[in-house]
Design an enzyme around this catalytic site. Structure first.
Site, PDB file in Angstrom:
ATOM      1  N   HIS A  63     -10.952   8.924 -11.282  1.00  0.00           N
ATOM      2  CA  HIS A  63     -11.647   8.209 -10.216  1.00  0.00           C
ATOM      3  C   HIS A  63     -12.095   6.827 -10.702  1.00  0.00           C
ATOM      4  O   HIS A  63     -11.936   5.820 -10.008  1.00  0.00           O
ATOM      5  CB  HIS A  63     -12.838   9.058  -9.772  1.00  0.00           C
TER       6      HIS A  63
ATOM      7  N   SER B 170     -16.307   5.287  -2.069  1.00  0.00           N
ATOM      8  CA  SER B 170     -16.068   4.935  -3.469  1.00  0.00           C
ATOM      9  C   SER B 170     -15.041   3.823  -3.589  1.00  0.00           C
ATOM     10  O   SER B 170     -15.108   2.994  -4.485  1.00  0.00           O
ATOM     11  CB  SER B 170     -15.541   6.146  -4.243  1.00  0.00           C
TER      12      SER B 170
ATOM     13  N   ASN C 197     -19.709  10.123   1.757  1.00  0.00           N
ATOM     14  CA  ASN C 197     -18.615  10.531   2.637  1.00  0.00           C
ATOM     15  C   ASN C 197     -18.888  11.822   3.399  1.00  0.00           C
ATOM     16  O   ASN C 197     -17.953  12.556   3.723  1.00  0.00           O
ATOM     17  CB  ASN C 197     -17.339  10.737   1.809  1.00  0.00           C
TER      18      ASN C 197
ATOM     19  N   ASP D 147     -18.774   5.542 -13.930  1.00  0.00           N
ATOM     20  CA  ASP D 147     -17.862   6.466 -13.259  1.00  0.00           C
ATOM     21  C   ASP D 147     -17.351   7.489 -14.259  1.00  0.00           C
ATOM     22  O   ASP D 147     -18.066   7.852 -15.201  1.00  0.00           O
ATOM     23  CB  ASP D 147     -16.706   5.678 -12.618  1.00  0.00           C
TER      24      ASP D 147
END
Length: 905
Positions: free
Chosen positions: A427, A620, A531, A377
């Site tokens: 994130h 996520s 998404n 990430d």
């Protein structure tokens, strides 16, 4: 739009929001497009188009009467007599500051060191204070008092060194709550959680007359080998302190007494705060302290002394003389004592995590080998208090120096960016917290698998961008395969979490071959489906790459009602569903949007990175729930293989079947069930059955908070595993409450709706219960219902600034100031020539010309998530309505983004 009585300079605000993430990016956040409720019925004119809508505010949201915003109509709340009356389910946004600290504004010069609130609370309610500034530079405390005769007595305090404080109420009554600026200035949120809607807090209120500390006594010590002994001795000599017991020496602690003279104590406190000679000479006692009884005054001074002595750095250990307990463990009973677990309850109960943890707790012996989860990430906030003890190695694989933002290419430091100029999203930190935040430690949040360790692998750089080559190298590293770093981890990862993806890319044979090699090493791979869907309008996007590769467990997202989230991609490659949230709505009983709450960070005004917590939504956020469950399975049975997990998945032993029977394109094999997964792993382990052979019926959620306006909420009765237990009856104990079965099978399992009618209730807080009687036992679902007095809950949270950004240039093209009218804010901004815009609105309580800072109200059309949704303009747009919620509690995005846009002058 209200009239503008202020010069345009007062509206020259910037927002703390960054632009949307790019193509190969972290899969958190929004999805979905903005519909035009009013239609494009006006072609506009050469002078531009108009955007308009309504900003709504939760009924329990309250603003401090005297913030630093120069546009606020201020009402002082600086003492007991002027305490601001609030309701027992309020969320308060405010500011406090010592004189000449913080941004210039209404309270800068004179200071606003205290805010007092008067509230009637029930036993079990919890006060939760969060503030935005760096606690090493600015620090706030939380004190609670009750009236006793003609004065006020201290009955509760929370005065730690982090950016949050909490205090649990133990007996019903009227309380005075004080938010105090011990040092500097800060925005803050004060949330009052209903009984049963908050996890336990280690700080509790006592009865009047019970001393919180031994008045006037401090314990201070030095670490062995420290070089602070000389400085500590000099500080003690300069302060009105006397040594009662012990020594001021390395490796020793001492018990100290404050001077008997109040004037001397006040001067000492001011000296520790760096006061001027003039201030030291005057040493006035704050007016609010005049109303305290003598014992409470000295207790408060003792607590302040301990905190300022600790902040001086002259000692390694300073506390007021009272018992202090701290504990943490890898496996424990639910609910955990982590302060913010109540904000995670809905998504952890949805996956049956409490039952899974009880099953692990029942094991005769606990394993010693902690599973490792690699988080590919944006990196990790390595010094986050809920993560720093969970990290096992890691690496930075971002090769492009510009994208890396840390001065170079790949290196051994996976820490996330330290500069707000590099636009970090944090994130990866949010994902990591869901997987394995330290749990049962009395602070912060809980992780799905607290016994797991984290291997942060930084593959996404500035703005969440990344290269698939870097991701492949990190995946090889995680599995213990040769890679560009030239190094291998001490132990390969058990699970690799990829909360990232690329839209519209098919999986190729070479990538699937690599994934097979990774699985052959024993590393399981989970990835987010993406998404890009707009399910509300019938559009479902295909599963993103690499979640669409064979051998990857592709995870889609659910909302709080166990439906597929509106943004979640779907297709035949979907393997499992897990909670991802829907921050357009607030249905989970906390009064906050239905996001996934986890670890984050932000930047204070001075640029320092500060650890915090907040919400995101997206696949996520769903993916780490599954990664955590796989880590639980490896803890239960370290020898379980990826192939065995595949077999259990397809046999329905890891999930509850939702959607079409069997595998489907929406839920895959179903909603992940941590309790079933743990039992399945234990059943494989050496042929030994799980400690609990038969399941039980559980209620999810186990509590419902109706707040001040909600009239109906649902709960579900379900079995944790095969069981002959059945539901006999479901009843309530209040005439204001009714329960109806929505979709229930012959055993009484299924969904129930609880409705509330406040019309017959008097003003106050009510905590009725739903009783579920089964063939074996009784379950209780606790409710919290607030009836406001007439005229309260007006929806007025002070001035709100509406900003319109050009989506192409990220520059402000129009802005305005709106005031509340009739419980809502109506805006209309004209003269917009941009073809596509973002619309953001928020408050600026600290008057730093930045809206949406952590602690302020914020919203964006249609929902504020990890990305902003553009509004296309080919004509005037009306009906662009959205919700304003507290940033950093109800909405994490603005809290996690740097202030990347320049002020307009």
């Amino acid at each position: 739009m209200s009239a503008q009585p202020y010069p345009i300079s007062s509206l020259a605000r910037r927002t703390a929001l960054a632009a949307a993430l790019l193509a190969l990016a972290a899969c958190g956040g929004g999805g979905g497009g903005g519909s035009d409720d009013g239609g494009n019925d006006d072609p506009g004119s050469s002078s531009g188009f108009t955007v308009s809508g309504t900003l709504s505010v939760p009924a329990n949201l309250v603003v401090d009467g005297d913030t630093n915003d120069i546009n606020q109509t201020r009402v002082a709340n600086d003492g007991f007599a002027s305490a601001q009356a609030i309701s027992a389910t309020s969320q308060v946004m405010g500011t406090v500051n010592l004189p000449r600290t913080g941004p210039e504004g209404a309270s800068y010069a004179a200071g606003d060191g205290n805010d007092f609130y008067r509230v009637t609370l029930a036993a079990g309610q919890t006060l939760e204070l969060d503030f935005s500034a760096d606690p090493a530079v600015h620090n706030l405390d939380l004190y609670v008092y009750r009236q006793s005769g003609g004065s006020y007595a201290l009955v509760g305090d929370s005065s730690g060194s982090s950016s949050s404080e909490c205090l649990r109420i133990t007996s019903a009554g009227e309380y005075w709550v004080q938010v105090l600026a011990n040092k500097g200035a800060s925005l803050y949120n004060l949330r009052i959680a209903a009984a049963g809607a908050a996890s336990s807090c280690s700080n509790t209120a006592t009865a009047v007359g019970v001393q919180r500390v031994l008045p006037g006594q401090l314990i201070a010590g030095l670490a062995a080998g420290t070089a602070k002994a000389t400085a500590a001795g000099a500080l003690i000599a300069a302060q009105p302190l006397s040594l009662l017991k012990g020594r001021v020496a390395p490796g020793h602690i001492g018990l100290f007494a404050l001077d008997a003279s109040e004037k001397a104590r006040r001067r000492g406190l001011l000296a520790l705060a760096g006061a001027s000679a003039e201030e030291l000479q005057a040493a006035p006692r704050p007016a609010w302290m005049d109303e305290l009884d003598a014992s409470s005054r000295l207790q408060v001074e003792t607590l302040q002394y301990a905190k300022r002595l600790r902040a001086s750095g002259a000692f390694d250990y300073v506390v007021a003389n009272r018992p202090v307990h701290a504990s943490a463990t890898l496996v424990g009973s639910y609910p955990p004592n982590d302060e913010r677990y109540s904000l995670q309850r809905w998504h952890y109960e949805q996956i049956a995590l409490p039952t899974a943890m009880q099953t692990l707790l029942a094991m005769t012996t606990q394993p010693t080998l902690r599973p490792i989860v690699a988080v590919l990430d944006t990196g990790i906030v390595a010094d986050h208090p809920d993560l720093k003890n969970q990290i096992a190695g890691g690496y930075d694989f971002v090769r492009d120096a510009d994208s890396a933002g840390d001065g170079g290419g790949i290196d051994s430091n996976p820490d996330d960016l330290l500069s707000d100029a590099s636009q970090p999203s944090f994130h990866g930190t949010h994902v990591a917290g869901t997987i394995a935040a330290e749990t049962f430690n009395g602070t912060g949040v809980a992780g799905v698998a607290p016994m797991a360790q984290l291997m942060p692998l930084r593959v996404l750089g500035k703005g969440g961008e990344g290269s698939f080559y870097d991701i492949l190298q990190a995946l090889r590293y995680a599995a213990g395969l040769d890679n560009d770093s030239g190094t291998l981890p001490a132990r390969r990862a058990d699970v690799a979490n990829l909360s990232l993806g690329a839209e519209g890319t098919a999986c190729d044979a070479d990538t699937e071959s690599l994934i097979a090699s990774v699985r052959a090493q024993g590393t399981m791979v989970v990835a987010a489906t993406g998404n890009e869907s707009e399910r509300d309008s019938g559009s479902i996007a295909a599963v993103d790459f690499p979640a669409n590769c064979r051998g990857v467990i592709a995870v889609t997202a659910t909302n709080a009602q166990r439906g597929i989230a509106y943004y979640a991609n779907g297709g035949t490659q979907v393997a499992l569903a897990a909670p991802g949230g829907d921050m357009r709505v607030a249905t989970n009983g906390t009064g906050l949007p239905d996001g996934i709450y986890s670890t984050l960070a932000t930047f204070e005004t001075g640029g320092n990175r500060v650890s915090t917590y907040g919400q995101y939504q997206g696949t996520s956020m769903a993916t780490p729930h599954v990664a955590g469950v796989l880590a639980l399975m490896r803890w239960a049975y370290p020898g379980i293989t990826p192939a065995q997990v595949d077999a259990l998945l397809q046999d329905g032993q890891l999930s509850d079947d939702y959607g079409a029977s069997g595998h489907d394109s929406d839920f895959g094999w179903g909603l992940v069930n941590a309790a079933k997964a743990v039992r399945a792993a234990l059943n494989l382990k050496d042929g030994v059955s799980a400690p609990v052979d038969q399941g039980v019926i559980e209620a999810q959620p186990s509590s419902l908070d109706f707040g001040t306006s909600t009239t109906s909420l649902n709960f579900t009765l379900r079995k944790t595993a095969d069981t002959d237990e059945t539901v006999q009856s479901v009843s309530d104990d209040s005439s204001a409450v009714s329960v109806a079965a929505l979709s229930v099978d012959g055993a009484g399992l299924g969904s129930y709706r609880v409705s509330v009618d406040r019309s017959g209730l008097a003003t106050g807080l009510y905590t009725p219960t739903i009783t579920v009687t089964t063939s074996r036992r009784t379950l209780i679902v606790t409710l919290s219902i607030q009836k406001l007095a007439e005229g309260t809950g007006s929806g007025d949270i002070g001035p709100v600034y509406v900003l319109v950004y050009d989506a192409a240039t990220d520059e402000i093209v129009q802005q305005g100031l709106v005031s509340a009218s009739g419980g809502s804010y109506r805006y209309s901004l004209s003269g917009i020539t941009a073809k596509s815009v973002y619309i953001v609105a928020g408050s600026d309580y600290d008057n730093d010309s930045v809206v949406c800072s952590r602690g302020e109200a914020c919203g964006a059309y249609p929902v504020l998530g990890a990305t902003l949704t553009p509004v296309d303009l080919s004509g005037n747009r009306s009906g662009l309505d959205f919700l304003l919620t507290p940033v950093g509690v109800g909405n994490a995005e603005a809290a996690s983004r740097a202030a990347s846009r320049k002020r307009q002058d």
